[in-house]
Design a protein around this motif. Structure first.
Motif, PDB file in Angstrom:
ATOM      1  N   SER A 168     -60.494 -13.698  29.139  1.00  0.00           N
ATOM      2  CA  SER A 168     -59.833 -12.514  29.887  1.00  0.00           C
ATOM      3  C   SER A 168     -60.893 -11.915  30.868  1.00  0.00           C
ATOM      4  CB  SER A 168     -59.586 -11.541  28.799  1.00  0.00           C
ATOM      5  OG  SER A 168     -60.780 -10.950  28.091  1.00  0.00           O
ATOM      6  N   LYS A 169     -62.338 -12.015  30.802  1.00  0.00           N
ATOM      7  CA  LYS A 169     -63.001 -11.800  31.365  1.00  0.00           C
ATOM      8  C   LYS A 169     -63.039 -12.453  32.792  1.00  0.00           C
ATOM      9  CE  LYS A 169     -68.152 -10.645  32.014  1.00  0.00           C
ATOM     10  NZ  LYS A 169     -69.492 -10.582  31.205  1.00  0.00           N
ATOM     11  N   LEU A 170     -63.000 -13.807  32.744  1.00  0.00           N
ATOM     12  CA  LEU A 170     -62.906 -14.560  33.884  1.00  0.00           C
ATOM     13  C   LEU A 170     -61.527 -14.108  34.700  1.00  0.00           C
ATOM     14  CD1 LEU A 170     -63.425 -17.170  35.689  1.00  0.00           C
ATOM     15  CD2 LEU A 170     -61.898 -18.431  34.149  1.00  0.00           C
ATOM     16  N   ILE A 171     -60.571 -14.072  34.232  1.00  0.00           N
ATOM     17  CA  ILE A 171     -59.114 -13.813  34.745  1.00  0.00           C
ATOM     18  C   ILE A 171     -59.104 -12.422  35.393  1.00  0.00           C
ATOM     19  CG2 ILE A 171     -56.710 -13.578  34.430  1.00  0.00           C
ATOM     20  CD1 ILE A 171     -57.116 -15.823  32.067  1.00  0.00           C
ATOM     21  N   SER A 172     -59.700 -11.505  34.839  1.00  0.00           N
ATOM     22  CA  SER A 172     -59.458 -10.143  34.874  1.00  0.00           C
ATOM     23  C   SER A 172     -60.379  -9.959  36.377  1.00  0.00           C
ATOM     24  CB  SER A 172     -60.092  -9.274  34.007  1.00  0.00           C
ATOM     25  OG  SER A 172     -61.199  -9.287  33.538  1.00  0.00           O
ATOM     26  N   SER A 173     -61.393 -10.982  36.401  1.00  0.00           N
ATOM     27  CA  SER A 173     -62.305 -10.777  37.830  1.00  0.00           C
ATOM     28  C   SER A 173     -61.447 -10.932  38.880  1.00  0.00           C
ATOM     29  CB  SER A 173     -63.345 -11.979  37.604  1.00  0.00           C
ATOM     30  OG  SER A 173     -64.155 -11.672  36.444  1.00  0.00           O
ATOM     31  N   PHE A 174     -60.480 -11.743  38.920  1.00  0.00           N
ATOM     32  CA  PHE A 174     -59.453 -11.931  39.993  1.00  0.00           C
ATOM     33  C   PHE A 174     -58.083 -11.193  40.192  1.00  0.00           C
ATOM     34  CE2 PHE A 174     -62.630 -15.212  39.270  1.00  0.00           C
ATOM     35  CZ  PHE A 174     -63.177 -15.112  40.624  1.00  0.00           C
ATOM     36  N   SER A 221     -56.107 -28.365  23.088  1.00  0.00           N
ATOM     37  CA  SER A 221     -57.159 -27.978  23.621  1.00  0.00           C
ATOM     38  C   SER A 221     -56.800 -27.611  24.895  1.00  0.00           C
ATOM     39  CB  SER A 221     -58.018 -29.419  23.871  1.00  0.00           C
ATOM     40  OG  SER A 221     -57.153 -30.387  24.390  1.00  0.00           O
ATOM     41  N   LEU A 222     -57.916 -27.092  25.717  1.00  0.00           N
ATOM     42  CA  LEU A 222     -57.843 -26.316  26.907  1.00  0.00           C
ATOM     43  C   LEU A 222     -58.532 -27.208  27.821  1.00  0.00           C
ATOM     44  CD1 LEU A 222     -56.789 -23.723  28.617  1.00  0.00           C
ATOM     45  CD2 LEU A 222     -59.133 -22.790  28.229  1.00  0.00           C
ATOM     46  N   SER A 223     -57.837 -27.727  28.780  1.00  0.00           N
ATOM     47  CA  SER A 223     -58.672 -28.667  29.932  1.00  0.00           C
ATOM     48  C   SER A 223     -58.845 -28.027  31.017  1.00  0.00           C
ATOM     49  CB  SER A 223     -57.822 -29.893  30.162  1.00  0.00           C
ATOM     50  OG  SER A 223     -56.475 -29.532  30.660  1.00  0.00           O
ATOM     51  N   SER A 224     -58.184 -27.059  31.554  1.00  0.00           N
ATOM     52  CA  SER A 224     -58.624 -26.225  32.851  1.00  0.00           C
ATOM     53  C   SER A 224     -57.585 -24.814  33.030  1.00  0.00           C
ATOM     54  CB  SER A 224     -58.037 -27.010  34.206  1.00  0.00           C
ATOM     55  OG  SER A 224     -56.844 -27.243  33.864  1.00  0.00           O
ATOM     56  N   ILE A 225     -58.200 -24.206  33.826  1.00  0.00           N
ATOM     57  CA  ILE A 225     -57.546 -22.641  33.967  1.00  0.00           C
ATOM     58  C   ILE A 225     -57.565 -22.495  35.601  1.00  0.00           C
ATOM     59  CG2 ILE A 225     -57.777 -20.089  33.912  1.00  0.00           C
ATOM     60  CD1 ILE A 225     -59.582 -20.561  31.591  1.00  0.00           C
ATOM     61  N   TYR A 226     -56.329 -22.364  35.971  1.00  0.00           N
ATOM     62  CA  TYR A 226     -56.181 -22.084  37.471  1.00  0.00           C
ATOM     63  C   TYR A 226     -55.809 -20.545  37.709  1.00  0.00           C
ATOM     64  CZ  TYR A 226     -54.300 -21.988  42.036  1.00  0.00           C
ATOM     65  OH  TYR A 226     -54.000 -21.732  43.526  1.00  0.00           O
ATOM     66  N   ILE A 227     -56.493 -19.988  38.398  1.00  0.00           N
ATOM     67  CA  ILE A 227     -55.889 -18.803  38.579  1.00  0.00           C
ATOM     68  C   ILE A 227     -55.341 -18.282  40.181  1.00  0.00           C
ATOM     69  CG2 ILE A 227     -56.980 -16.111  38.998  1.00  0.00           C
ATOM     70  CD1 ILE A 227     -59.155 -17.059  37.063  1.00  0.00           C
ATOM     71  N   CYS A 228     -54.209 -18.028  40.447  1.00  0.00           N
ATOM     72  CA  CYS A 228     -53.608 -17.773  41.659  1.00  0.00           C
ATOM     73  C   CYS A 228     -53.782 -16.132  42.194  1.00  0.00           C
ATOM     74  CB  CYS A 228     -51.935 -18.082  41.576  1.00  0.00           C
ATOM     75  SG  CYS A 228     -51.296 -17.919  42.886  1.00  0.00           S
ATOM     76  N   ASN A 229     -54.477 -15.873  43.012  1.00  0.00           N
ATOM     77  CA  ASN A 229     -54.625 -14.633  43.556  1.00  0.00           C
ATOM     78  C   ASN A 229     -53.698 -14.476  44.921  1.00  0.00           C
ATOM     79  OD1 ASN A 229     -55.356 -11.756  43.871  1.00  0.00           O
ATOM     80  ND2 ASN A 229     -57.656 -12.404  44.211  1.00  0.00           N
ATOM     81  N   SER A 230     -52.757 -14.565  45.052  1.00  0.00           N
ATOM     82  CA  SER A 230     -52.057 -14.270  46.281  1.00  0.00           C
ATOM     83  C   SER A 230     -52.305 -13.099  46.911  1.00  0.00           C
ATOM     84  CB  SER A 230     -50.425 -14.411  46.202  1.00  0.00           C
ATOM     85  OG  SER A 230     -50.079 -15.939  45.907  1.00  0.00           O
ATOM     86  N   ALA A 231     -52.447 -11.989  46.023  1.00  0.00           N
ATOM     87  CA  ALA A 231     -52.665 -10.616  46.795  1.00  0.00           C
ATOM     88  C   ALA A 231     -53.921 -10.545  47.661  1.00  0.00           C
ATOM     89  CB  ALA A 231     -53.032  -9.766  45.614  1.00  0.00           C
TER      90      ALA A 231
END
Length: 382
Positions: free
Chosen positions: A210-216, A270-280
């Motif tokens: 959540s800390k990673l995601i909330s950074s963006f 298992s979690l292999s990757s996280i992709y964050i889309c920040n279109s804003a």
């Protein structure tokens, strides 16, 4: 509101309403004059407020800039669809609901890509800042940094520029691109400390990162969305998306489509990757546009007024529509607008081991009067 507009709005107040209020007598109150006067003022204010809202809404609507939508229809090389055992298998997780109609939706202009398709919305400095934020959120240290340049992608740039930055850490490779995206690819997939279910895996990884995601992206009230379909081998395929739920249906639809994190959770949990889309970070809001209802969009679909990469098969008919939702769609660097997405069974397509083939058809949700044209790869919209 200008005086002329107020006077114009007042012209719409029904004289019969005023007459009725003025002549109404309160038998229980002997102070007739004051009561009637107050009723008259109250009724006039109520009607005036309603008429003013309609008037202002009309003025705003008429002043909206027309949209030039550039969308790929497909040339037979691509196919957007789904494999399903039955229509109920398709779950998109989209917060849009048919029963809750939103009369207006925002439209955005994207500066994420240039006319060649190269990500260009964020500067090299911004990309480096995004990398640093991700590394800090993961509590890691960078072991190596590399940059990708526009001329390496397509060439022909007089003024070359960086379109992505990649950092290596002990646990993952992290790439930030100029289109507002950030990908974290774990060297060794992260495993669950308990038995796997789709729901508990999504909750665990959402909390863990959540800390990673909330950074963006905004992340005050994380909402987990799990969509499902099958692959050609009959194996279930899930897509895990997390977005910030604000409580507003309109904002939730926007966040689900444009500002979200996607977790790549494998079949073993298992979690292999996280992709964050920040279109804003790479779009500008144009305005809120009136949209058509789902039923109106369905009529346009049946009439052949749609966009689809399913060029191998004609739209088979209303009875083959399995699911409908409202999504945002655009090409790289173009207008980001809402569309109704129809999941349609393709009766002519061959079944794959008991799995039926479904195609995706889009109908613009913005009312026709606000669209100047839709440019397609292979010509005008049907």
């Amino acid at each position: 509101m200008k005086a002329e507009a107020i006077l114009s709005a007042m012209n719409y107040i029904d004289e019969d309403i005023l007459f009725d209020v003025e002549n109404r007598k309160d038998k229980r109150n002997m102070v007739k004059g004051k009561t009637q006067h107050r009723l008259l003022i109250a009724a006039a204010c109520i009607v005036f407020t309603a008429v003013s809202a309609v008037f202002i809404n009309t003025v705003i609507s008429n002043n909206l800039p027309k949209l030039d939508l550039k969308i790929s229809k497909g040339d037979g090389m691509g196919f957007e669809g789904a494999f399903l055992k039955n229509p109920d298998d398709f779950e998109s997780g989209n917060p849009w609901e048919y029963s809750v109609f939103t009369s207006r939706m925002p439209v955005y202009e994207s500066n994420s890509h240039d006319n060649k398709g190269t990500p260009c919305g964020l500067s090299e400095k911004q990309l480096e800042e995004n990398i640093n934020k991700a590394v800090l959120a993961l509590e890691e240290k960078t072991t190596d940094i590399s940059k990708a340049y526009a001329n390496d992608l397509y060439g022909g740039y007089k003024n070359d520029f960086v379109y992505s930055v990649t950092a290596e850490t002990d646990i993952a490779s992290i790439t930030a691109n100029a289109a507002g995206g950030l990908g974290v690819f774990f060297s060794t997939p992260i495993t669950l400390p308990f038995d796997f279910t789709a729901e508990n895996a999504a909750e665990y990884y959402t909390d863990k990162y959540s800390k990673l995601i909330s950074s963006f992206i905004g992340f005050e009230n994380p909402e987990i969305s799990i969509s499902t379909d099958y692959n050609a081998y009959g194996e279930i395929h899930r897509t895990y998306r997390v977005y910030d739920s604000s409580g507003s249906k309109k904002d939730d639809i926007v966040n689900y489509n444009l500002n979200y994190a996607e977790l790549r959770i494998e079949n073993d949990g298992s979690l292999s990757s996280i992709y964050i889309c920040n279109s804003a970070s790479v779009t500008d809001k144009v305005a809120e546009y009136p949209i058509i209802t789902e039923s109106k969009a369905e009529k346009k679909l049946i009439a052949g007024d749609y966009i689809s990469s399913v060029v191998q098969y004609d739209f088979p008919g209303k009875e083959y529509i399995a699911k409908t939702d409202l999504v945002y769609k655009s090409e790289k660097g173009e207008t980001v607008a809402p569309y109704y997405r129809f999941i349609v069974e393709l009766p002519e397509a061959p079944d794959e081991i008991g799995i039926e083939n479904y195609g995706v058809y889009y109908v613009p949700a913005v009312k026709d009067k606000y669209i100047s044209g839709i440019t397609l790869i292979d010509g005008e919209i049907q």
